[in-house]
Motif scaffolding. Structure first.
Motif, PDB file in Angstrom:
ATOM      1  N   ASP A  97      -0.614   8.922  -3.806  1.00  0.00           N
ATOM      2  CA  ASP A  97      -1.109   7.951  -4.780  1.00  0.00           C
ATOM      3  C   ASP A  97      -0.647   8.291  -6.183  1.00  0.00           C
ATOM      4  OD1 ASP A  97      -2.320   6.332  -2.983  1.00  0.00           O
ATOM      5  OD2 ASP A  97      -4.328   7.174  -3.214  1.00  0.00           O
ATOM      6  N   THR A 142       3.598  -0.324  -5.938  1.00  0.00           N
ATOM      7  CA  THR A 142       2.474  -1.058  -5.371  1.00  0.00           C
ATOM      8  C   THR A 142       2.504  -1.047  -3.848  1.00  0.00           C
ATOM      9  OG1 THR A 142       2.579  -2.500  -7.300  1.00  0.00           O
ATOM     10  CG2 THR A 142       1.255  -3.267  -5.449  1.00  0.00           C
ATOM     11  N   SER A 167      -2.596   3.262  -2.354  1.00  0.00           N
ATOM     12  CA  SER A 167      -3.745   2.994  -1.496  1.00  0.00           C
ATOM     13  C   SER A 167      -4.535   1.798  -2.032  1.00  0.00           C
ATOM     14  CB  SER A 167      -4.647   4.229  -1.432  1.00  0.00           C
ATOM     15  OG  SER A 167      -5.197   4.502  -2.709  1.00  0.00           O
ATOM     16  N   PRO A 168      -5.201   1.046  -1.138  1.00  0.00           N
ATOM     17  CA  PRO A 168      -5.984  -0.121  -1.589  1.00  0.00           C
ATOM     18  C   PRO A 168      -7.075   0.230  -2.579  1.00  0.00           C
ATOM     19  CG  PRO A 168      -5.656  -0.179   0.793  1.00  0.00           C
ATOM     20  CD  PRO A 168      -5.190   1.164   0.333  1.00  0.00           C
ATOM     21  N   HIS A 169      -7.733   1.399  -2.373  1.00  0.00           N
ATOM     22  CA  HIS A 169      -8.809   1.796  -3.294  1.00  0.00           C
ATOM     23  C   HIS A 169      -8.268   2.008  -4.699  1.00  0.00           C
ATOM     24  CE1 HIS A 169     -12.510   3.658  -4.656  1.00  0.00           C
ATOM     25  NE2 HIS A 169     -11.784   4.666  -5.120  1.00  0.00           N
ATOM     26  N   LYS A 200      -5.474   0.786  -5.922  1.00  0.00           N
ATOM     27  CA  LYS A 200      -4.948  -0.493  -6.430  1.00  0.00           C
ATOM     28  C   LYS A 200      -6.082  -1.344  -6.995  1.00  0.00           C
ATOM     29  CE  LYS A 200      -1.924  -2.383  -3.805  1.00  0.00           C
ATOM     30  NZ  LYS A 200      -1.300  -3.124  -2.674  1.00  0.00           N
ATOM     31  N   THR A 201      -7.272  -1.228  -6.412  1.00  0.00           N
ATOM     32  CA  THR A 201      -8.414  -2.039  -6.863  1.00  0.00           C
ATOM     33  C   THR A 201      -9.019  -1.507  -8.151  1.00  0.00           C
ATOM     34  OG1 THR A 201      -8.910  -2.553  -4.560  1.00  0.00           O
ATOM     35  CG2 THR A 201     -10.648  -2.995  -6.179  1.00  0.00           C
ATOM     36  N   ASN A 202      -9.063  -0.188  -8.329  1.00  0.00           N
ATOM     37  CA  ASN A 202      -9.811   0.405  -9.434  1.00  0.00           C
ATOM     38  C   ASN A 202      -8.946   0.843 -10.606  1.00  0.00           C
ATOM     39  OD1 ASN A 202     -12.783   0.817  -8.336  1.00  0.00           O
ATOM     40  ND2 ASN A 202     -11.398   1.301  -6.656  1.00  0.00           N
ATOM     41  N   LYS A 212      -5.375   0.187 -12.962  1.00  0.00           N
ATOM     42  CA  LYS A 212      -4.337  -0.784 -13.313  1.00  0.00           C
ATOM     43  C   LYS A 212      -2.961  -0.232 -12.950  1.00  0.00           C
ATOM     44  CE  LYS A 212      -2.617  -3.545 -17.161  1.00  0.00           C
ATOM     45  NZ  LYS A 212      -2.736  -3.843 -18.608  1.00  0.00           N
TER      46      LYS A 212
END
Length: 566
Positions: free
Chosen positions: A126, A141, A145-147, A149-151, A153
């Motif tokens: 990451d 991108t 990891s999705p986590h 990417k969500t939290n 920028k």
């Protein structure tokens, strides 16, 4: 069994028994599928496995000599075989082997360390992906990891390369202490000069801002001196929409009782390009077209048949407004208030005129109202200021036109006062029928003008009839006129405007007393009474002047002759 024979008891752990490895977590179990044996592996997995087993070697430069060397290196010598056999014989099994619980604990520790390693590797991936996303967002991108990417920028982590200072340090080492001091003083001097320039720039900017704010505050004080109402406005729409932080002036008549949709609010904005002076910007409450934005004023014209005999003086009003001794922003506010009043006046007149068709009131082209009195015509027109002539010839009824113009404006102020008084009345509970019939009422501006004008015209016509039928001129000895008899003492200066005008004409002819009473509302009612010295001879009501004239002519002729005979 002899003493020389040694027996070793091997205690096998249940985990090592066949299928006991399935007690491990699923991801650490060896699959039982068709690829359990390496000979059954597909070619896509077998080739990478062979390359990994070969290690540092390569199949590119392979030869017979290199293969022979590898085969020789794998051959085990007899000494080596004997040493390995001896080593295996020397291994003794410990009777105190680990218990089942200890093995499970160690296995869980191993699993925990594996998970931690996987977690650390994921974090490292990451970190690298986030670092790559700063330069190549698409590549970073795809692997992040999705986590994360969500939290976090994308592209928020960057890096830079530090240049080695060895060359600079070597260059400084070659300089003498005196040269180093000179360079340091130069750097400090340059830093001080930059600081002075920045401080000077800030001082000029601050001084300019103080002058701008000072000019703005002085204009606000001048506006307050003119008794204007300042508010903090945050409404409006479109380009005029407020932010809740701007100061606005309330120049309309909403607080005075006006029900007009335009509340008369304008923002006071700072003109930075003009030394901070205030400029007035009227706020639009509806989509206004160009025709409505033009400056217009209500004008009155009087006609006898087709001849213009009177016109209200509009130029003096506009000139007086423009020549006001005040700053520009105050002039703009007064100008906006003046034309807003004119706009509301014509709006209310137009609204009322549509309900007075039975009184010979008509509307033409939405900017002209015509009141027809048969022998006289009043035209109320909404005229643009640009169309007002600079000079015109005076007319004989200009004074009357100006009085009608003033009356209409006063009546609009009266309407405002009446609306304001209604707001102070406590609300009354309404029935369903009353609520259903609660339609907005029209203003009462034109109707008093029409009623009183018609009333005065009828009085004049009746006086002409009395002169005609009696054959004598009216004088103070034989004639009296009493106007507005039903008017009672009141503190309301507009009470007469909203009551039906009632007047009485009294004529003494021979021994007869003629009394004519007129009550004018939508239609005039004329009551004719005739008395002699002893009794009432006549009491009749009429709605037509011709009938009144015929009746009076016959009565005076008949009763006058009988009086002469007696």
């Amino acid at each position: 069994m002899s003493k020389s024979e040694t027996h070793h008891l091997l205690n096998l752990n249940p985990v090592l028994i066949k299928d006991a490895h399935k007690a491990l977590p699923e991801k650490f179990q060896q699959p039982d599928g068709p690829f359990k044996d390496q000979s059954n592996l597909p070619l896509s997995q077998l080739i990478p496995l062979i390359i990994n087993q070969r290690g540092q070697g390569s199949f590119l430069n392979i030869s017979e000599e290199s293969l022979q060397k590898e085969i020789d290196s794998f051959k085990i010598s007899p000494d080596t075989t004997n040493q390995q056999t001896q080593l295996e014989q020397d291994i003794e099994f410990d009777d105190n082997s680990d218990t089942y619980e200890q093995f499970i604990q160690k296995r869980e520790d191993i699993i925990k360390y594996i998970k931690a390693s996987l977690n650390e590797s994921s974090l490292s991936l990451d970190f690298v992906s986030l670092l790559i996303s700063c330069v190549r967002p698409a590549a970073g991108t795809s692997s992040i990891s999705p986590h994360l990417k969500t939290n976090i920028k994308i592209g928020s982590l960057s890096s830079d390369r530090l240049v080695s200072q060895d060359a600079h340090e070597n260059q400084q080492a070659d300089l003498s202490n005196e040269e180093v001091g000179v360079i340091a003083r130069g750097w400090k001097l340059e830093s001080l000069e930059k600081s002075i320039d920045k401080l000077d720039s800030f001082k000029r900017k601050l001084s300019s801002q103080v002058r701008v704010d000072g000019s703005y505050c002085n204009d606000l004080i001048k506006i307050l001196d003119k008794k204007e109402v300042l508010i903090n406005y945050g409404g409006g729409s479109g380009s005029n929409k407020g932010t809740g932080k701007e100061i606005a002036v309330k120049f309309g008549f909403g607080d005075s009782g006006s029900s007009y949709f335009d509340k008369g609010i304008g923002s006071l904005k700072k003109d930075v390009n003009n030394n901070g002076s205030i400029f007035f910007d009227k706020i639009k409450f509806r989509q206004q077209n160009e025709q409505r934005n033009t400056e217009k004023i209500v004008s009155i014209k009087l006609y006898h048949d087709t001849e213009l005999v009177g016109e209200s003086n509009l130029k003096d009003k506009v000139t007086k407004l423009m020549n006001t001794d005040a700053i520009k922003v105050v002039k703009d506010i007064m100008k906006a208030r003046f034309f807003l009043f004119e706009e509301e006046l014509f709006y209310q007149l137009l609204k009322e005129a549509t309900t007075l068709v039975s009184l010979q009131v008509s509307v033409k082209d939405s900017n002209q109202i015509v009141i027809d009195f048969h022998d006289e015509r009043i035209e109320i027109e909404f005229t643009s200021v640009e169309d007002i002539p600079a000079q015109r010839k005076p007319l004989k009824l200009d004074k009357k036109a100006n009085e009608i113009s003033s009356f209409l404006r006063i009546m609009l102020c009266c309407e405002h006062k009446r609306n304001l008084d209604k707001r102070n009345i406590p609300p009354v509970a309404l029935s369903s029928n009353m609520a259903r019939n609660n339609t907005p009422k029209t203003s009462n501006i034109l109707k008093p003008l029409i009623n009183h004008t018609k009333h005065n015209k009828i009085i004049q016509q009746l006086m002409d009839i009395l002169i005609s039928v009696s054959g004598t001129q009216l004088s103070a000895q034989n004639f009296t006129l009493e106007k507005y008899l039903d008017e009672k003492a009141s503190n309301d200066p507009f009470a007469r405007c909203f009551k039906t005008p009632f007047s009485r004409l009294t004529l003494l002819h021979l021994n007869l007393k003629v009394i004519v009473e007129i009550a004018s509302s939508l239609y005039s009612t004329i009551t004719v009474k005739l008395y002699n010295d002893k009794e009432m001879l006549l009491d009749s009501r009429f709605n037509d002047l011709n009938e009144v004239e015929d009746c009076l002519s016959w009565c005076l002729n008949y009763f006058g002759k009988n009086t002469n005979k007696t």
